[in-house]
Design an enzyme around this catalytic site. Structure first.
Site, PDB file in Angstrom:
ATOM      1  N   GLU A  18     -78.214 -34.727  21.301  1.00 36.73           N
ATOM      2  CA  GLU A  18     -76.851 -34.150  21.267  1.00 36.73           C
ATOM      3  C   GLU A  18     -76.732 -33.274  20.043  1.00 36.73           C
ATOM      4  O   GLU A  18     -77.454 -33.471  19.068  1.00 36.73           O
ATOM      5  CB  GLU A  18     -75.798 -35.257  21.076  1.00 36.73           C
ATOM      6  CG  GLU A  18     -75.668 -36.224  22.182  1.00 36.73           C
ATOM      7  CD  GLU A  18     -74.921 -37.479  21.705  1.00 36.73           C
ATOM      8  OE1 GLU A  18     -74.090 -37.408  20.785  1.00 36.73           O
ATOM      9  OE2 GLU A  18     -75.214 -38.523  22.267  1.00 36.73           O
ATOM     10  N   ASP A  68     -70.545 -30.719  12.760  1.00 39.13           N
ATOM     11  CA  ASP A  68     -70.234 -30.909  11.348  1.00 39.13           C
ATOM     12  C   ASP A  68     -68.733 -31.141  11.167  1.00 39.13           C
ATOM     13  O   ASP A  68     -67.984 -30.235  10.845  1.00 39.13           O
ATOM     14  CB  ASP A  68     -70.697 -29.679  10.560  1.00 39.13           C
ATOM     15  CG  ASP A  68     -70.855 -30.006   9.095  1.00 39.13           C
ATOM     16  OD1 ASP A  68     -70.730 -31.189   8.732  1.00 39.13           O
ATOM     17  OD2 ASP A  68     -71.102 -29.079   8.313  1.00 39.13           O
ATOM     18  N   TYR A 103     -68.452 -39.512  21.631  1.00 38.99           N
ATOM     19  CA  TYR A 103     -69.853 -39.838  21.904  1.00 38.99           C
ATOM     20  C   TYR A 103     -70.173 -41.328  22.035  1.00 38.99           C
ATOM     21  O   TYR A 103     -71.294 -41.674  22.351  1.00 38.99           O
ATOM     22  CB  TYR A 103     -70.819 -39.149  20.936  1.00 38.99           C
ATOM     23  CG  TYR A 103     -70.479 -39.209  19.458  1.00 38.99           C
ATOM     24  CD1 TYR A 103     -70.560 -40.389  18.741  1.00 38.99           C
ATOM     25  CD2 TYR A 103     -70.115 -38.043  18.794  1.00 38.99           C
ATOM     26  CE1 TYR A 103     -70.278 -40.414  17.388  1.00 38.99           C
ATOM     27  CE2 TYR A 103     -69.835 -38.056  17.428  1.00 38.99           C
ATOM     28  CZ  TYR A 103     -69.910 -39.250  16.725  1.00 38.99           C
ATOM     29  OH  TYR A 103     -69.624 -39.267  15.403  1.00 38.99           O
ATOM     30  N   CYS A 132     -54.761  -2.809 -14.184  1.00 34.99           N
ATOM     31  CA  CYS A 132     -53.602  -2.134 -14.771  1.00 34.99           C
ATOM     32  C   CYS A 132     -53.409  -2.446 -16.246  1.00 34.99           C
ATOM     33  O   CYS A 132     -52.544  -1.863 -16.893  1.00 34.99           O
ATOM     34  CB  CYS A 132     -52.345  -2.503 -13.999  1.00 34.99           C
ATOM     35  SG  CYS A 132     -51.835  -4.210 -14.297  1.00 34.99           S
ATOM     36  N   CYS A 183     -52.261 -11.617 -12.529  1.00 36.66           N
ATOM     37  CA  CYS A 183     -51.701 -10.453 -13.191  1.00 36.66           C
ATOM     38  C   CYS A 183     -50.215 -10.473 -12.869  1.00 36.66           C
ATOM     39  O   CYS A 183     -49.833 -10.567 -11.703  1.00 36.66           O
ATOM     40  CB  CYS A 183     -52.340  -9.180 -12.630  1.00 36.66           C
ATOM     41  SG  CYS A 183     -51.397  -7.701 -13.022  1.00 36.66           S
ATOM     42  N   CYS A 234     -48.764  -3.460 -10.459  1.00 34.75           N
ATOM     43  CA  CYS A 234     -50.208  -3.274 -10.606  1.00 34.75           C
ATOM     44  C   CYS A 234     -50.762  -2.591  -9.348  1.00 34.75           C
ATOM     45  O   CYS A 234     -50.525  -3.062  -8.230  1.00 34.75           O
ATOM     46  CB  CYS A 234     -50.866  -4.634 -10.804  1.00 34.75           C
ATOM     47  SG  CYS A 234     -52.660  -4.581 -10.736  1.00 34.75           S
TER      48      CYS A 234
HETATM   49  S1  IVH Z   1     -73.770 -40.888  16.178  1.00 36.46           S
HETATM   50  C1  IVH Z   1     -74.503 -44.884  13.936  1.00 36.46           C
HETATM   51  N1  IVH Z   1     -73.569 -38.480  17.273  1.00 36.46           N
HETATM   52  O1  IVH Z   1     -72.971 -37.415  11.879  1.00 36.46           O
HETATM   53  C2  IVH Z   1     -74.194 -43.686  14.761  1.00 36.46           C
HETATM   54  N2  IVH Z   1     -72.913 -38.744  15.014  1.00 36.46           N
HETATM   55  O2  IVH Z   1     -74.820 -38.581   9.867  1.00 36.46           O
HETATM   56  C3  IVH Z   1     -73.654 -42.532  13.993  1.00 36.46           C
HETATM   57  N3  IVH Z   1     -72.089 -36.724  13.963  1.00 36.46           N
HETATM   58  O3  IVH Z   1     -70.997 -40.107  10.786  1.00 36.46           O
HETATM   59  C4  IVH Z   1     -72.934 -41.524  14.758  1.00 36.46           C
HETATM   60  N4  IVH Z   1     -72.304 -35.406  15.713  1.00 36.46           N
HETATM   61  O4  IVH Z   1     -69.813 -38.003  11.661  1.00 36.46           O
HETATM   62  C5  IVH Z   1     -73.391 -39.223  16.166  1.00 36.46           C
HETATM   63  N5  IVH Z   1     -73.439 -36.430  18.353  1.00 36.46           N
HETATM   64  C6  IVH Z   1     -73.251 -37.171  17.270  1.00 36.46           C
HETATM   65  C7  IVH Z   1     -72.736 -36.628  16.072  1.00 36.46           C
HETATM   66  C8  IVH Z   1     -72.585 -37.454  14.963  1.00 36.46           C
HETATM   67  C9  IVH Z   1     -71.915 -35.478  14.452  1.00 36.46           C
HETATM   68  C10 IVH Z   1     -71.785 -37.125  12.578  1.00 36.46           C
HETATM   69  C11 IVH Z   1     -70.922 -38.356  12.445  1.00 36.46           C
HETATM   70  C12 IVH Z   1     -71.749 -39.346  11.687  1.00 36.46           C
HETATM   71  C13 IVH Z   1     -72.732 -38.484  10.996  1.00 36.46           C
HETATM   72  C14 IVH Z   1     -73.998 -39.263  10.718  1.00 36.46           C
END
Ligand code: IVH
Length: 666
Positions: A113, A117, A223, A406, A421, A426
């Site tokens: 997956e 971020d 997820y 200025c 400023c 200006c």
């Molecule tokens: S699984 C124990 N799936 O990444 C399982 N996390 O570094 C942890 N994140 O805290 C989560 N996309 O904030 C999972 N497809 C995804 C994700 C994901 C982003 C983030 C999440 C987690 C961090 C872990």
């Protein structure tokens, strides 16, 4: 009659929910925004007339009316741990080897997956209703952000679940384009910009005012589907499919992989497409699909052994800071900008990076001549991450005491990060002001871009935005690269900008802390520029979202003589100073209702109860009359209770009052 109203409410809600899912989750709207608004308005109107039929899962109830005092800590059903990272192919293969060893040759699959971020959040549902949303926090305990999470349209308030109680875990993200828009807006309002979409998502989820979260356009990708802290379905893939069927948004970029070769191939493919996704991604998460195999692999103290985060290489590079110059913005803020030895970062040559303000330079311990790491994340202006080496002849940066454009005085106000400023004439400020005034989202004077504004200001033709309305064809035609045709066109555009609505004009005035949204609220609330200009701070604060700081800034702006002159000249130029008043105040659940409090309530003082009612849009009065909607009675309630009973006015206890505020039927 009641029944048919209740039926209409339910069918409207069902229809709105369906369209919200089509729009926010599936990205396949079937109706226009205007048609959606019409449905929403009808529902709001019926609910207003029948508050007893309001329920918290109604689509109108995403944004609650009341700001909160703080967040309550809540324990997670099972720890929300993090993931181990693989920083390159070798580390990914090491992970795969460990998994294969531990599974002793058994067949298995991975699910790949995107690693979005953002920040993770757990959402708990009971009997199909969203009851509780918790941030990750320290993994064991997070913060209750339910009210804010309710404003995320991709997160259903109500679903038809296979079990009475379950929990969804997923990622809250801010799409890049909203992030960019938010930062532009913040810059205009003189606020600190967010460094990246993750911070802004986190900041937006953790504000105390739900309507702010609502305006920030967060998205949520689910997820995990858990019951009692454990996966409910036998495989991760099945969970994702079930989540999707239930109406959650699940990232469509997911793939089952038979082995590490296929997994790595997917990682590389997504990495190459990294910039295409509408939100930031920082890698790929690989999870062993089968839950029983996950169980046998188990967890370390901080992360599962059955999953890994393959991190994309950072979009960073090293270079030298050759100089630091300051730029003067529209509000007079001086922004230090690092001039870099040009360096290639993920497909782009970077030669400048913002340093924000003096504090940031101090935090980095940055001097001119230092070698630094610069980073580019998405569309964000490159930034200096850290100093890696001091230059042999390093020179400290000092914020100038005089404006570099200025020569006016530079002042850093108590408690502010920015130095400004203070000369309102200006030329640098003036150019930025005129450019902003003419820009598309403001007065929309097409053709009046940077180059033209520079010339107009440099030649003294424009000394204030009001001068834009006095420009002549002859003046314009004397400018460089300007023929009669384009000059005529520009004058036509200036002409038609006179009809722009009041909110745009207000935004264009450049009042500190008044951006597009606040300008709209002010215009809707007061409907008249003169009323806003004459209002005292108290009156200004009757507008939604306008606090003491913004009110004071508006008052100060209109008290200054040159701004008063500007207003008069804009009036003379025939700009629109009025509009119809639209009460912008978020209609609380109790709007239009009058309450009388009597007796001692069990858990709160009368002042607190009054504040709660008012925050939900209700009114509190001292005596019971036919117009009273409800009497809230506590211990030892006296004559007011008797009067209520006599007039047949409903009497509620504290609990009933709270249910009413919570939008439930009592
Ligand atoms: S699984 C124990 N799936 O990444 C399982 N996390 O570094 C942890 N994140 O805290 C989560 N996309 O904030 C999972 N497809 C995804 C994700 C994901 C982003 C983030 C999440 C987690 C961090 C872990």
């Amino acid at each position: 009659m009641k029944d048919s109203v209740a039926e209409r409410i339910e069918s409207l809600r069902a229809e709105i929910r369906r369209h919200e899912r089509l729009y926010y989750v599936l990205d396949q709207p079937e109706i226009s925004d205007a048609e959606y608004d019409t449905l929403m308005r009808e529902l709001q109107a019926i609910e207003k007339a029948h508050p007893e039929l309001l329920t918290p899962d109604s689509p109108t109830q995403r944004v609650g009316g009341k700001p909160r005092e703080g967040f309550v800590k809540v324990r997670h059903s099972a720890p929300m741990l993090s993931l181990d990272n693989a920083l390159n192919e070798g580390e990914l293969r090491d992970f795969d080897r460990r998994v294969r060893d531990l599974l002793a040759g058994a067949e298995f699959r991975y699910v790949a997956e995107l690693k979005m971020d953002g920040l993770s959040m757990a959402a708990h549902y009971e009997d199909g209703l969203l009851r509780l949303a918790i941030t990750r926090g320290d993994g064991v305990e997070g913060e209750d952000v339910t009210e804010n999470a309710r404003t995320i349209r991709a997160l259903p308030l109500r679903v038809k679940p296979p079990v009475p109680r379950f929990e969804v875990r997923g990622e809250v993200v801010m799409p890049r384009r909203y992030f960019d828009r938010l930062n532009e807006e913040r810059e205009k309002e003189g606020l600190m910009k967010y460094a990246n979409p993750r911070n802004s998502a986190a900041g937006s989820l953790r504000v105390l005012e739900p309507w702010i979260t609502a305006s920030r356009k967060l998205d949520y990708f689910a997820y995990f589907f858990l019951v009692d802290g454990k996966p409910y379905y036998p495989s991760h893939w099945q969970s994702l499919e079930a989540l999707e069927r239930l109406g959650f948004k699940v990232n469509p970029n997911r793939k089952q992989c038979v082995d590490v070769d296929e997994l790595y191939h997917v990682c590389r493919q997504w990495e190459a497409r990294r910039e295409e996704f509408p939100y930031e991604i920082d890698g790929v998460v690989a999870k062993v699909d089968s839950v029983s195999q996950q169980d046998s692999l188990g967890w370390t103290a901080k992360a599962p052994r059955w999953a890994i985060a393959y991190k994309f290489p950072a979009q960073q590079a090293e270079t030298v800071v050759e100089n630091i110059e300051v730029q003067v913005g529209r509000t007079g803020a001086l922004t230090p900008v690092a001039h870099l030895r040009p360096v290639f970062v993920s497909g782009v040559t970077v030669s400048r990076a913002t340093l924000h303000n003096e504090d940031e330079i101090e935090r980095l311990n940055l001097h001119i001549g230092d070698t630094v790491v610069v980073e580019r994340s998405g569309d964000v202006i490159p930034k200096v991450v850290r100093v890696v080496r001091h230059g042999s002849e390093r020179r400290a940066f000092r914020m100038p005491k005089q404006c570099p454009v200025c020569g006016g005085d530079v002042v850093r106000a108590e408690g502010e990060a920015a130095s400004r400023c203070i000369n309102s004439n200006c030329p640098a400020r003036l150019k930025e002001t005129v450019r902003f005034f003419a820009s598309r989202g403001v007065m929309d004077i097409d053709g009046m871009g940077e180059a033209l504004v520079d010339q107009l200001v440099d030649r003294g033709l424009v000394k204030s935005v009001a001068d834009v309305y006095g420009l002549t064809l002859e003046q314009l035609m004397e400018l460089e690269r300007m023929g009669e045709k384009s000059a005529t066109k520009i004058l036509q555009n200036v002409e038609s900008s006179r009809g722009q609505p009041l909110a745009r004009l207000l935004n264009g005035l450049g009042i500190p802390f008044v951006g597009e949204r606040t300008a709209q609220i002010l215009a809707d609330t007061f409907g008249d520029l003169d009323k806003i200009a004459a209002a005292d701070a108290d009156l200004l604060q009757t507008a939604e979202e306008v606090g003491p700081k913004v009110a004071e800034s508006i008052r100060r702006f209109f008290r200054e003589r040159h701004n008063q002159e500007l207003v008069e000249r804009l009036r003379a130029a025939g700009l629109r100073f009025t509009q119809e008043v639209r009460n912008h105040a978020a209609q609380g659940v109790l709007a239009g209702k009058t309450f009388v409090l009597t007796g001692t309530l069990p858990t709160m003082s009368r002042e607190e109860a009054k504040a709660k009612i008012e925050a939900a849009g209700g009114k509190v009065t001292g005596s019971v009359s036919k117009k009273t909607s409800y009497v809230i009675a506590g211990e030892e309630a006296g004559s007011k209770l008797a009067k209520a009973e006599e007039l047949g006015i409903p009497v509620l206890n504290e609990d009933g009052m709270m249910r009413l505020i919570g939008g439930q039927t009592v």
